[in-house]
Design an enzyme around this catalytic site. Structure first.
Site, short mmCIF file in Angstrom:
data_model
loop_
_atom_site.label_atom_id
_atom_site.label_comp_id
_atom_site.label_asym_id
_atom_site.label_seq_id
_atom_site.Cartn_x
_atom_site.Cartn_y
_atom_site.Cartn_z
N GLU A 154 0.91 -1.09 -0.06
CA GLU A 154 0.19 -0.02 0.07
C GLU A 154 1.48 1.18 0.06
O GLU A 154 0.56 2.66 -0.49
CB GLU A 154 -0.40 0.19 1.42
CG GLU A 154 -1.98 -1.23 1.52
CD GLU A 154 -3.57 -0.23 0.21
OE1 GLU A 154 -3.06 0.80 -0.44
OE2 GLU A 154 -4.67 -0.68 0.11
N GLU A 205 1.58 6.26 -7.08
CA GLU A 205 1.01 7.49 -8.05
C GLU A 205 1.60 8.65 -8.00
O GLU A 205 0.73 9.48 -8.60
CB GLU A 205 -0.75 7.40 -6.07
CG GLU A 205 -1.68 6.16 -6.57
CD GLU A 205 -2.64 5.83 -5.98
OE1 GLU A 205 -3.56 5.03 -6.08
OE2 GLU A 205 -3.02 6.71 -5.48
N1 ATP Z 1 -2.11 10.74 -14.62
C1 ATP Z 1 -2.60 9.74 -15.15
N2 ATP Z 1 -3.04 9.07 -16.72
C2 ATP Z 1 -4.17 7.58 -16.71
N3 ATP Z 1 -4.30 7.33 -16.05
C3 ATP Z 1 -4.77 7.30 -14.73
C4 ATP Z 1 -3.85 8.84 -14.33
N4 ATP Z 1 -4.42 9.07 -13.21
C5 ATP Z 1 -5.10 8.08 -13.15
N5 ATP Z 1 -5.23 7.36 -13.83
C6 ATP Z 1 -6.04 6.00 -13.42
O1 ATP Z 1 -7.23 6.15 -12.82
C7 ATP Z 1 -6.92 5.10 -11.77
C8 ATP Z 1 -7.47 6.02 -10.52
O2 ATP Z 1 -6.09 6.87 -10.08
P1 ATP Z 1 -6.54 7.34 -8.80
O3 ATP Z 1 -4.50 8.38 -8.49
O4 ATP Z 1 -7.41 7.97 -8.32
O5 ATP Z 1 -6.11 6.30 -7.96
P2 ATP Z 1 -6.16 4.94 -6.47
O6 ATP Z 1 -5.60 6.49 -5.20
O7 ATP Z 1 -5.93 4.29 -6.79
O8 ATP Z 1 -8.02 5.60 -5.68
P3 ATP Z 1 -8.42 6.37 -4.80
O9 ATP Z 1 -7.85 7.76 -4.11
O10 ATP Z 1 -9.99 5.56 -4.12
O11 ATP Z 1 -6.86 5.02 -3.96
C9 ATP Z 1 -5.75 4.54 -11.56
O12 ATP Z 1 -5.96 3.42 -11.53
C10 ATP Z 1 -5.36 4.36 -13.49
O13 ATP Z 1 -6.17 3.71 -13.78
#
Ligand code: ATP
Length: 124
Positions: free
Chosen positions: A66, A73
């Site tokens: 995690e 991220e």
């Molecule tokens: N910069 C980016 N380029 C391409 N795809 C993206 C990008 N940012 C997010 N995604 C897509 O959106 C999905 C969710 O992104 P996010 O950053 O919200 O993830 P998360 O943090 O896991 O969600 P949460 O906040 O619910 O934990 C990613 O798994 C990806 O498929």
């Protein structure tokens, strides 16, 4: 800078990383709460040390992944604030790693808890 000071700074930054993940990521909070419940249940059921060790290992694996997921991220958001194919691959693979560990942790938890829990409930 003295080596001991560098070591304590590294430790402080690592704790800051954990605290930031806890503050900003609901999945990290969920897994930490689940870990506390699992450890409390293991103690309440007096599970053998080897089972507790295995539970601690899978808990550490899930929470560590995690934290790596949080790091990936953040790096993707920094490098590719707009949608990017490689950003999607990185974020989805990191989330997939957490999912794989969490599913196997759940299976291991069921295998370890099933019998002691059934005995405790008088169903065995
Ligand atoms: N910069 C980016 N380029 C391409 N795809 C993206 C990008 N940012 C997010 N995604 C897509 O959106 C999905 C969710 O992104 P996010 O950053 O919200 O993830 P998360 O943090 O896991 O969600 P949460 O906040 O619910 O934990 C990613 O798994 C990806 O498929």
């Amino acid at each position: 800078m003295k080596p001991s000071r560098r070591w304590s700074s590294s430790f402080r930054y690592a704790l800051e990383g954990i605290a930031t993940s806890l503050r900003t990521q609901r999945h990290v909070r969920f897994h930490c709460v689940a870990a506390v419940i699992v450890i409390a249940a293991a103690i309440a059921l007096s599970l053998p040390a080897r089972d507790v060790a295995l539970l601690l290992l899978v808990i550490a694996l899930v929470i560590s992944l995690e934290l790596v997921n949080t790091a990936i991220e953040a790096v993707v958001d920094l490098a590719a604030p707009e949608w990017h194919r490689l950003g999607k691959i990185a974020k989805d693979a990191a989330a997939g790693a957490v999912l794989v560990a969490a599913v196997f942790a759940l299976v291991i938890g069921i295998l370890i808890f099933y019998e002691p829990l059934m005995r405790c409930l008088g169903l065995l």
